[in-house]
Design an enzyme around this catalytic site. Structure first.
Site, mmCIF file in Angstrom:
data_model
loop_
_atom_site.group_PDB
_atom_site.id
_atom_site.type_symbol
_atom_site.label_atom_id
_atom_site.label_comp_id
_atom_site.label_asym_id
_atom_site.label_seq_id
_atom_site.Cartn_x
_atom_site.Cartn_y
_atom_site.Cartn_z
ATOM 1 N N ARG A 176 0.616 -1.375 -0.131
ATOM 2 C CA ARG A 176 0.019 -0.049 -0.005
ATOM 3 C C ARG A 176 0.921 1.257 -0.129
ATOM 4 N NH1 ARG A 176 -2.322 -3.334 -1.572
ATOM 5 N NH2 ARG A 176 -3.827 -4.444 -0.641
ATOM 6 N N SER A 226 -10.079 -0.322 4.554
ATOM 7 C CA SER A 226 -9.294 -0.335 5.893
ATOM 8 C C SER A 226 -8.761 0.556 6.489
ATOM 9 C CB SER A 226 -8.197 -1.641 5.205
ATOM 10 O OG SER A 226 -8.936 -2.960 4.918
ATOM 11 N N GLU A 296 -3.708 2.896 7.592
ATOM 12 C CA GLU A 296 -3.529 2.891 6.169
ATOM 13 C C GLU A 296 -4.144 4.077 5.542
ATOM 14 O OE1 GLU A 296 -4.337 -0.785 4.321
ATOM 15 O OE2 GLU A 296 -5.381 0.261 2.755
HETATM 16 C C1 LIG Z 1 -15.300 0.615 0.626
HETATM 17 C C2 LIG Z 1 -13.791 0.670 0.505
HETATM 18 C C3 LIG Z 1 -12.986 -0.570 -0.237
HETATM 19 C C4 LIG Z 1 -11.654 -0.314 -0.271
HETATM 20 N N1 LIG Z 1 -10.953 -1.461 -0.799
HETATM 21 C C5 LIG Z 1 -9.601 -1.297 -1.078
HETATM 22 C C6 LIG Z 1 -8.976 -2.644 -1.305
HETATM 23 O O1 LIG Z 1 -9.341 -3.606 -1.780
HETATM 24 N N2 LIG Z 1 -7.480 -2.233 -1.689
HETATM 25 C C7 LIG Z 1 -6.821 -1.063 -1.578
HETATM 26 O O2 LIG Z 1 -5.890 -0.936 -1.857
HETATM 27 N N3 LIG Z 1 -7.556 0.049 -1.187
HETATM 28 C C8 LIG Z 1 -8.944 -0.257 -0.798
HETATM 29 N N4 LIG Z 1 -9.705 1.035 -0.405
HETATM 30 C C9 LIG Z 1 -8.731 2.261 -0.056
HETATM 31 C C10 LIG Z 1 -8.925 3.134 -1.344
HETATM 32 O O3 LIG Z 1 -9.926 3.086 -2.451
HETATM 33 C C11 LIG Z 1 -7.463 2.999 -2.339
HETATM 34 O O4 LIG Z 1 -6.335 3.380 -1.460
HETATM 35 C C12 LIG Z 1 -7.333 4.000 -3.467
HETATM 36 O O5 LIG Z 1 -6.351 3.672 -4.253
HETATM 37 C C13 LIG Z 1 -7.371 5.540 -3.180
HETATM 38 O O6 LIG Z 1 -7.492 6.137 -4.409
HETATM 39 P P1 LIG Z 1 -8.278 7.627 -4.319
HETATM 40 O O7 LIG Z 1 -8.593 8.130 -5.955
HETATM 41 O O8 LIG Z 1 -9.710 7.551 -3.759
HETATM 42 O O9 LIG Z 1 -7.137 8.378 -3.549
HETATM 43 P P2 LIG Z 1 -7.322 9.581 -2.500
HETATM 44 O O10 LIG Z 1 -7.709 8.740 -1.300
HETATM 45 O O11 LIG Z 1 -8.013 10.679 -3.100
HETATM 46 O O12 LIG Z 1 -5.759 9.675 -2.178
HETATM 47 C C14 LIG Z 1 -4.770 9.022 -1.682
HETATM 48 C C15 LIG Z 1 -3.256 9.177 -1.683
HETATM 49 O O13 LIG Z 1 -3.188 9.318 -3.268
HETATM 50 C C16 LIG Z 1 -2.677 10.760 -3.506
HETATM 51 N N5 LIG Z 1 -3.237 10.891 -5.181
HETATM 52 C C17 LIG Z 1 -4.439 10.675 -5.308
HETATM 53 N N6 LIG Z 1 -4.438 10.933 -6.833
HETATM 54 C C18 LIG Z 1 -3.274 11.390 -7.051
HETATM 55 C C19 LIG Z 1 -2.894 11.950 -8.332
HETATM 56 N N7 LIG Z 1 -3.502 12.059 -9.464
HETATM 57 N N8 LIG Z 1 -1.509 12.432 -8.422
HETATM 58 C C20 LIG Z 1 -0.808 12.525 -7.061
HETATM 59 N N9 LIG Z 1 -1.209 11.827 -6.115
HETATM 60 C C21 LIG Z 1 -2.473 11.263 -6.043
HETATM 61 C C22 LIG Z 1 -3.451 11.553 -2.646
HETATM 62 O O14 LIG Z 1 -2.502 12.852 -2.319
HETATM 63 C C23 LIG Z 1 -3.218 10.681 -1.243
HETATM 64 O O15 LIG Z 1 -1.973 10.726 -0.735
HETATM 65 C C24 LIG Z 1 -11.154 1.045 -0.195
HETATM 66 C C25 LIG Z 1 -11.614 2.093 0.309
HETATM 67 C C26 LIG Z 1 -13.301 1.907 0.470
HETATM 68 C C27 LIG Z 1 -13.712 3.100 0.882
#
Ligand SMILES: Cc1cc2nc3c(=O)[nH]c(=O)nc-3n(C[C@H](O)[C@H](O)[C@H](O)COP(=O)(O)OP(=O)(O)OC[C@H]3O[C@@H](n4cnc5c(N)ncnc54)[C@H](O)[C@@H]3O)c2cc1C
Length: 303
Positions: A176, A226, A296
């Site tokens: 992660r 998580s 996380e």
């Molecule tokens: C119901 C649920 C289930 C989930 N299941 C999983 C799972 O199975 N596996 C898993 O790994 N995660 C899971 N997650 C967590 C989450 O979806 C992941 O971590 C996902 O990759 C985050 O993406 P995001 O676009 O929402 O990023 P954000 O939450 O908006 O940002 C996360 C990080 O990435 C950075 N960031 C985002 N976009 C960019 C960009 N374009 N350029 C530079 N930096 C950027 C942000 O600054 C921050 O540091 C889950 C979440 C939920 C709500």
């Protein structure tokens, strides 16, 4: 420059895409978070480039977010400019077994497009509610696979507007995490390689994953997935369950009764509620098992 002046200047280059005092609860899957001074959602790479040039001229550092599915924004919100990389940068192109996706594409859309084109290897991403950019930064994964297994290279922009292609080997993917986490870079695009496969088989694989998620995760309530990282060799959810923390509440934040590593928002949870619950869960697990749970989810903003 005041917030209102900044808003007008940014709105002049990206009309209708700039929001003043924008509640971050609208941009996080937890539906929690105080206001950002300014939130901008660029409509494409040209708009983003113009925005970054202005911010650089004013010496302002943007905070980049995707779908906010791994974020806890504190109740006081965020001072400064939040840049949301969303659908405006979300195009997906497929050539053979190579899928190139804009950072703002939803992972679900990426997985579905790959499936329809008969490209296997991305099915794991279907149920993760993030964007491609957030998934690359976090090395998001599930069901034994993660972005590390498919990403070939990413296109990034630095805060002076310079774009560079980074090969996967330079991204330092780990559990992660990647070297992009916390780096002053904006992910614009990711190129992924899968393997050619029968779309019907990919569909069955995705349906199996989705059914497993629905059975084990509280998907009908806002959450950030998580909350804690798994300590080496152990599952955080199991430790939390065995410590008796399932169902525990602080205000409207509750440790899910279905999955111990999820904290759900029952309706009006605040970041303070979630942080209080996080601390209580950490204390319980430490007292019971001597295990330290680290986060996380990422915490942003002011109290
Ligand atoms: C119901 C649920 C289930 C989930 N299941 C999983 C799972 O199975 N596996 C898993 O790994 N995660 C899971 N997650 C967590 C989450 O979806 C992941 O971590 C996902 O990759 C985050 O993406 P995001 O676009 O929402 O990023 P954000 O939450 O908006 O940002 C996360 C990080 O990435 C950075 N960031 C985002 N976009 C960019 C960009 N374009 N350029 C530079 N930096 C950027 C942000 O600054 C921050 O540091 C889950 C979440 C939920 C709500």
């Amino acid at each position: 420059m005041s917030k209102a002046e900044l808003f007008s200047a940014l709105n002049a280059i990206l009309p209708g895409r700039v929001f003043l005092d924008e509640p971050m609860s609208r941009h996080t899957t937890w539906r929690i978070g105080g206001p950002a001074d300014i939130l901008v959602e660029p409509d494409g790479v040209d708009g983003l480039t113009a925005l970054i040039a202005l911010l650089q001229a004013w010496k302002l550092t943007p905070l980049i977010i995707g779908n906010g599915s791994n974020l806890l924004v504190r109740d006081g919100g965020i001072r400064g400019v939040v840049v949301k990389i969303g659908r405006g940068l979300g195009g997906i192109k497929i050539t053979g077994a190579v899928v190139t996706a804009g950072a703002g594409a939803a992972l679900g859309a990426l997985a579905a497009a790959a499936r329809d084109a008969g490209v296997g290897g991305l099915a794991f991403a279907a149920g993760i509610p993030g964007t491609v950019g957030g998934a690359v930064v976090m090395n998001a994964g599930a069901h034994g696979s993660s972005m590390r297994d498919v990403v070939q290279e990413v296109l990034v922009m630095d805060y002076s507007g310079c774009c560079t292609r980074l090969p996967a080997a330079a991204l330092d993917f780990g559990y992660r995490t990647s070297c992009l986490k916390g780096a002053p870079l904006i992910v614009l695009e990711a190129t992924c390689r899968g393997g050619l496969q029968d779309p019907a088989a990919i569909r069955r694989e995705m349906e199996g994953y989705q059914a497993k998620r629905r059975a084990t995760q509280p998907l009908t309530r806002p959450s950030a997935g998580s909350v804690f990282r798994n300590p080496p060799g152990r599952a955080a959810g199991q430790l939390i369950e065995q410590a008796g923390a399932k169902g525990m509440r602080s205000g409207d934040a509750q440790v899910s009764t279905l999955h111990g590593n999820f904290i759900i928002n029952l309706g009006a949870a605040t970041a303070r509620d979630v942080l209080d619950l996080i601390r209580r869960v950490q204390d319980l697990v430490y007292d019971r098992f001597g295990a330290t749970l680290t986060l996380e989810v990422q915490i942003l903003g002011e109290d």
